[in-house]
Design an enzyme around this catalytic site. Structure first.
Site, PDB file in Angstrom:
ATOM      1  N   GLU A  52       0.848  -1.189   0.000  1.00 25.56           N
ATOM      2  CA  GLU A  52       0.000   0.000   0.000  1.00 25.56           C
ATOM      3  C   GLU A  52       0.888   1.245   0.000  1.00 25.56           C
ATOM      4  OE1 GLU A  52      -3.292  -0.084  -0.246  1.00 25.56           O
ATOM      5  OE2 GLU A  52      -3.215  -2.285  -0.312  1.00 25.56           O
ATOM      6  N   LEU A  53       0.772   2.051  -1.028  1.00 27.28           N
ATOM      7  CA  LEU A  53       1.668   3.190  -1.207  1.00 27.28           C
ATOM      8  C   LEU A  53       1.609   4.138  -0.013  1.00 27.28           C
ATOM      9  CD1 LEU A  53       3.588   4.723  -3.117  1.00 27.28           C
ATOM     10  CD2 LEU A  53       1.572   5.890  -4.046  1.00 27.28           C
ATOM     11  N   ASP A  54       2.781   4.388   0.597  1.00 21.73           N
ATOM     12  CA  ASP A  54       2.941   5.340   1.706  1.00 21.73           C
ATOM     13  C   ASP A  54       2.070   4.997   2.917  1.00 21.73           C
ATOM     14  OD1 ASP A  54       4.768   6.836   0.222  1.00 21.73           O
ATOM     15  OD2 ASP A  54       3.188   8.053  -0.681  1.00 21.73           O
ATOM     16  N   GLU A  55       1.708   3.728   3.067  1.00 20.90           N
ATOM     17  CA  GLU A  55       0.865   3.317   4.185  1.00 20.90           C
ATOM     18  C   GLU A  55       1.577   2.317   5.096  1.00 20.90           C
ATOM     19  OE1 GLU A  55      -2.079   4.497   4.985  1.00 20.90           O
ATOM     20  OE2 GLU A  55      -2.248   5.821   3.241  1.00 20.90           O
TER      21      GLU A  55
END
Length: 287
Positions: free
Chosen positions: A229-232
């Site tokens: 999950e991008l930037d998560e």
């Protein structure tokens, strides 16, 4: 007590229960361990126990090559996830970078003066811009161009270089490409990113310009493990600084660069020192 003495560190996470500290400490004491540091945390919401314990190897009567077999019964009894590390082992850190060099230069400086206890076998970039500074430090520099059309082939070449270098973990020092899910899966909790904002606010393109337009009074930086999950991913470290109405966009960018360098170097150092345990998409960072 000297921090330079050879030592071992054990990181443990398991369901919380009585007697866990005693079980681990008694096991180590049975082999004459001199414990240097011990820290633990109980997460009540997750019913989880997490611990970091470090001991001197001098006088420790259990050879570390036999540690896994000796500790396995205790680990199985308490359903532990665990790992050990040795202070004498320097992990191999690969750095990915694009054109912005401030985080790269800071990491190289800290590595050169001995602040980061790792080896840097290579730096990978999708641009030529940082070659000079990397090769000045005697580190191989590899350019692997990345586009939508060749992303799979580019990641295959990056993976080959990482495997050839025996890489233990990766640091994205303002690498302006999104890693694929397949790539990230190969390095769980071993890819560290620096994000140019205090997540999740003002993510995406030109965050400082967007923050300036909103008249923010604080800006920040966030370092985290990369997940699908991008930037998560689990956050390791964050920092903020005050913004005045007198600051323009260039001031925000400059202050942001300073934050990014400090936050990323802290996260990298703590990872190298085996102070970070991740769980449920968050982390415990032991003192």
């Amino acid at each position: 007590m000297s921090q330079n003495k050879p030592s071992a560190t054990l990181l443990v996470s398991c369901p919380d229960n009585k007697g866990l500290v005693a079980a681990i400490a008694n096991f180590l004491m049975s082999y004459n361990a001199n414990i240097m540091h011990a820290d633990q945390h109980q997460d009540e919401s997750e019913n989880l126990f997490l611990m970091r314990i470090q001991w001197e190897l001098e006088g420790f009567t259990l050879p570390m090559e036999n540690f896994e077999a000796a500790f396995a019964p205790i680990a199985a009894l308490h359903n532990m996830k665990w790992r050990t590390s040795l202070s004498t082992h320097k992990p191999k850190m690969a750095i990915f970078v694009s054109k912005y060099e401030h985080c790269l230069v800071d990491l190289l400086h800290r590595w050169r003066i001995g602040e980061l206890g790792c080896d840097i076998p290579l730096v990978i970039s999708n641009h030529e811009d940082c070659r000079r500074i990397v090769e000045f430090n005697g580190i191989p520099f590899h350019v692997v161009p990345v586009s939508k059309e060749n992303k799979a082939e580019a990641e295959a070449e990056q993976w080959r270089l990482l495997q050839e270098a025996g890489t233990d973990f990766i640091v994205l020092a303002r690498y302006m490409q999104v890693l694929s899910e397949k790539f990230v899966e190969r390095y769980p909790d071993r890819v560290i990113n620096i994000h140019h904002s205090f997540l999740p606010a003002f993510d995406g393109a030109k965050p400082y310009h967007r923050a300036f337009a909103r008249g923010v009074k604080l800006i920040g930086a966030t370092s985290h493990y990369v997940t699908q999950e991008l930037d998560e991913g689990p956050i390791i470290e964050q920092e903020v600084t005050r913004i005045s109405h007198r600051d323009n966009v260039e001031d925000l960018v400059q202050k942001g660069r300073d934050l990014e360098k400090v936050v990323l170097s802290r996260a990298v150092r703590w990872h190298i020192d085996n102070r970070v345990l991740s769980y449920s998409n968050k982390t415990v960072v032991f003192d």
